[in-house]
Design an enzyme around this catalytic site. Structure first.
Site, mmCIF file in Angstrom:
data_model
loop_
_atom_site.group_PDB
_atom_site.id
_atom_site.type_symbol
_atom_site.label_atom_id
_atom_site.label_comp_id
_atom_site.label_asym_id
_atom_site.label_seq_id
_atom_site.Cartn_x
_atom_site.Cartn_y
_atom_site.Cartn_z
ATOM 1 N N ASN A 76 38.435 -133.158 6.406
ATOM 2 C CA ASN A 76 37.233 -132.575 5.806
ATOM 3 C C ASN A 76 36.678 -133.617 4.846
ATOM 4 O O ASN A 76 37.181 -133.782 3.738
ATOM 5 C CB ASN A 76 37.611 -131.279 5.073
ATOM 6 N N ARG A 121 39.136 -114.929 -11.885
ATOM 7 C CA ARG A 121 40.266 -114.579 -12.769
ATOM 8 C C ARG A 121 39.791 -114.487 -14.213
ATOM 9 O O ARG A 121 40.185 -113.587 -14.952
ATOM 10 C CB ARG A 121 41.385 -115.614 -12.637
ATOM 11 N N ARG A 149 35.881 -131.265 10.218
ATOM 12 C CA ARG A 149 34.982 -130.197 9.801
ATOM 13 C C ARG A 149 33.589 -130.818 9.622
ATOM 14 O O ARG A 149 33.436 -131.817 8.925
ATOM 15 C CB ARG A 149 35.458 -129.616 8.483
ATOM 16 N N LEU A 170 35.252 -113.823 0.560
ATOM 17 C CA LEU A 170 34.869 -113.824 -0.850
ATOM 18 C C LEU A 170 35.697 -114.874 -1.583
ATOM 19 O O LEU A 170 36.892 -114.681 -1.817
ATOM 20 C CB LEU A 170 35.095 -112.432 -1.467
ATOM 21 N N LYS A 202 39.669 -134.542 2.462
ATOM 22 C CA LYS A 202 40.893 -133.732 2.498
ATOM 23 C C LYS A 202 41.507 -133.890 3.876
ATOM 24 O O LYS A 202 40.774 -133.957 4.871
ATOM 25 C CB LYS A 202 40.548 -132.251 2.292
ATOM 26 N N GLU A 206 41.258 -122.075 7.670
ATOM 27 C CA GLU A 206 40.235 -122.854 8.376
ATOM 28 C C GLU A 206 40.835 -124.085 9.053
ATOM 29 O O GLU A 206 40.433 -124.450 10.160
ATOM 30 C CB GLU A 206 39.130 -123.261 7.400
ATOM 31 N N ARG A 241 26.282 -119.695 -7.300
ATOM 32 C CA ARG A 241 25.026 -119.548 -6.554
ATOM 33 C C ARG A 241 24.424 -118.169 -6.796
ATOM 34 O O ARG A 241 25.157 -117.176 -6.858
ATOM 35 C CB ARG A 241 25.251 -119.728 -5.045
ATOM 36 N N ASN A 291 34.868 -118.854 -3.934
ATOM 37 C CA ASN A 291 33.896 -119.422 -4.859
ATOM 38 C C ASN A 291 32.515 -119.329 -4.203
ATOM 39 O O ASN A 291 31.538 -118.927 -4.815
ATOM 40 C CB ASN A 291 34.303 -120.856 -5.171
ATOM 41 N N HIS A 297 30.708 -120.877 6.657
ATOM 42 C CA HIS A 297 32.082 -120.348 6.676
ATOM 43 C C HIS A 297 32.453 -119.896 8.086
ATOM 44 O O HIS A 297 33.341 -119.053 8.260
ATOM 45 C CB HIS A 297 32.267 -119.124 5.744
HETATM 46 P P1 ADP Z 1 36.326 -121.965 -2.175
HETATM 47 O O1 ADP Z 1 35.045 -121.299 -1.849
HETATM 48 O O2 ADP Z 1 36.227 -123.034 -3.217
HETATM 49 O O3 ADP Z 1 37.193 -122.333 -0.979
HETATM 50 P P2 ADP Z 1 38.426 -120.032 -2.704
HETATM 51 O O4 ADP Z 1 38.383 -119.278 -1.449
HETATM 52 O O5 ADP Z 1 39.608 -120.889 -2.986
HETATM 53 O O6 ADP Z 1 37.101 -120.828 -2.949
HETATM 54 O O7 ADP Z 1 38.282 -118.970 -3.899
HETATM 55 C C1 ADP Z 1 38.206 -119.352 -5.229
HETATM 56 C C2 ADP Z 1 38.026 -118.093 -6.062
HETATM 57 O O8 ADP Z 1 39.151 -117.242 -5.819
HETATM 58 C C3 ADP Z 1 37.986 -118.357 -7.564
HETATM 59 O O9 ADP Z 1 36.906 -117.661 -8.138
HETATM 60 C C4 ADP Z 1 39.277 -117.751 -8.033
HETATM 61 O O10 ADP Z 1 39.126 -117.161 -9.291
HETATM 62 C C5 ADP Z 1 39.555 -116.673 -7.031
HETATM 63 N N1 ADP Z 1 40.977 -116.366 -7.057
HETATM 64 C C6 ADP Z 1 42.003 -117.129 -6.652
HETATM 65 N N2 ADP Z 1 43.188 -116.502 -6.893
HETATM 66 C C7 ADP Z 1 42.877 -115.318 -7.488
HETATM 67 C C8 ADP Z 1 43.645 -114.218 -7.985
HETATM 68 N N3 ADP Z 1 44.974 -114.222 -7.943
HETATM 69 N N4 ADP Z 1 42.973 -113.161 -8.513
HETATM 70 C C9 ADP Z 1 41.636 -113.156 -8.566
HETATM 71 N N5 ADP Z 1 40.857 -114.153 -8.118
HETATM 72 C C10 ADP Z 1 41.467 -115.222 -7.595
#
Ligand code: ADP
Length: 402
Positions: A7, A285, A93, A209, A14, A384, A241, A211, A182
């Site tokens: 990626n 979090r 990717r 769901l 990555k 993925e 966003r 980032n 996605h």
């Molecule tokens: P990306 O879109 O960067 O791939 P991810 O799928 O890794 O994102 O998701 C990141 C989000 O997931 C962050 O907002 C993080 O706070 C949330 N997250 C990760 N672990 C937890 C958890 N244990 N509880 C709540 N939210 C979490």
């Protein structure tokens, strides 16, 4: 079989070495600051091999980055394979496949030209993805390369879902339409969910769901609609966003603050969403912690997120004339029972019933609805890289069999 999954970003890359059949992952890592000072991370998943954490390695271009990856993978002491020949293929990717690609494909000169043609649609990512492809071609010329597009899974959408209600010439001349992103994650979850529920023909909504967040309406494994659009800015509000927004907001802000459209879009992509609503963080979090301590803005951010996600689920349930399964995936979807609960609270009208105990689970593949829920609700952790490795293996094996 070993597939190297790449990626590539503009200054990062990555990588994962994966077995597509077993999902086994001998090693993964990251090259950062390519073209700057070069930082190299290597995480072998095999006992007794040394981890390298952001060590200095000169990487003026992506070619040196790939060369460094191959060097460590075949290192006699810390490597996980004996020779580069043990890498059967590379899966890349690629962000935007435009209207050119409705599936993954083996890379040749024509494919490279078509990915270049999609650069106006993915101006930041496609050039970086191409750098990764060219670097691999240079360093491992005999190894087959496959492109896996973030948009491809969504190409089964009907025109009523993908066309924008704007003059036709923008679609005909400029390919302006909904594409969605996605796709590799939605495809993985759709495929895995079919295995879990033991059926091929059923209707589901997948909530990716993280980032970045997007939802897809999926019928019999095929995407019927998705919440992101021409770009990943559309749909539900996300970490930074805004999600869907009236275009007149852009006009108003640009005029009033003498801002360029590009700067305004940077604001909507990078400074909006949960970060803007909470004023605290884009990380869910932190929002949960803030809400627990009584921070009203963090509460509003979470409420807005759950409300918009639930509205999309309702819309897609209408689009599909009902759904059998609702799935949650990615960082928030897999781990955040609070958000899942808040979303499902809106969906009681269509017979969704969560089991509060099961919904406490984190990161595990499992049903979280009650046995009498009209819609089965699942947490299905996404993968993925495994999907890219499986697509790559399938194409390369089919080409060999010819
Ligand atoms: P990306 O879109 O960067 O791939 P991810 O799928 O890794 O994102 O998701 C990141 C989000 O997931 C962050 O907002 C993080 O706070 C949330 N997250 C990760 N672990 C937890 C958890 N244990 N509880 C709540 N939210 C979490």
């Amino acid at each position: 079989m070993n597939i190297l999954v790449i990626n590539a970003g503009s200054s990062s890359l990555k990588y994962q070495l994966l077995n597509p059949e077993t999902g086994e992952l001998p090693a993964k890592g990251l090259c950062e600051r390519i073209g700057i000072d070069g930082k190299f991370t290597y995480k072998p998943q095999v006992e007794g091999k040394q981890v390298l954490d952001a060590i200095d390695v000169a990487m003026p271009t992506h070619s040196e980055a790939i060369a460094a990856v191959l060097d460590i993978l075949v290192d006699p002491v810390d490597g996980v394979i004996k020779s580069v020949d043990e890498i059967d293929a590379v899966g890349h990717r690629v962000l935007h496949g435009g209207m050119e690609f409705s599936d993954s494909c083996i890379i040749d000169d024509e494919v490279i030209k078509a990915i270049e043609k999609c650069i106006p649609l993915g101006p930041l990512h496609n050039p970086a993805n191409l750098m990764g492809i060219r670097a691999c071609q240079a360093v491992m010329p005999k190894t087959p390369q496959v492109a896996v597009f973030d948009t491809a899974f969504h190409m089964t959408m009907p025109p009523k879902a993908y066309r924008y209600a704007i003059p036709k010439e923008y679609y005909e001349n400029d390919d302006i339409r909904r594409y969605g992103f996605h796709g590799t994650s939605h495809k993985y979850v759709a495929k895995r969910t079919a295995e879990l529920v033991g059926k091929k023909n059923f209707k589901m909504v997948n909530c990716h769901l993280g980032n970045g967040s997007s939802l897809s309406a999926i019928k019999d494994g095929k995407c019927m609609d998705t919440s992101m659009g021409l770009s990943p800015l559309a749909g539900v509000p996300m970490g930074t966003r805004s999600g869907d927004i009236d275009a007149c907001v852009v006009q108003f802000i640009c005029n009033k603050y003498n801002m360029s459209v590009d700067d305004c879009l940077t604001m909507l992509n990078k400074k909006s969403g949960m970060l803007a609503l909470s004023g605290v963080s884009s990380d869910f979090r932190d929002l949960g912690d803030g809400a627990d301590k009584g921070n009203e803005d963090c509460k509003l951010a979470l409420e807005k997120f759950a409300y918009e996600v639930a509205k999309y689920v309702g819309a897609y349930a209408a689009a599909l004339n009902g759904i059998d399964v609702l799935t949650f995936t990615a960082g928030v979807g897999e781990n955040d029972g609070l958000v899942r609960g808040m979303v499902c609270d809106y969906l009681g009208f269509m017979g969704v019933k969560l089991d509060p105990e099961l919904n406490k689970s984190r990161g595990k593949e499992m049903v979280i609805s009650t046995p009498d829920s009209k819609v089965q609700v699942w947490v299905v952790p996404t993968n993925e890289e495994l999907m890219i490795a499986q697509d790559t293996a399938e194409l390369v094996n089919a080409a060999k069999a010819k």
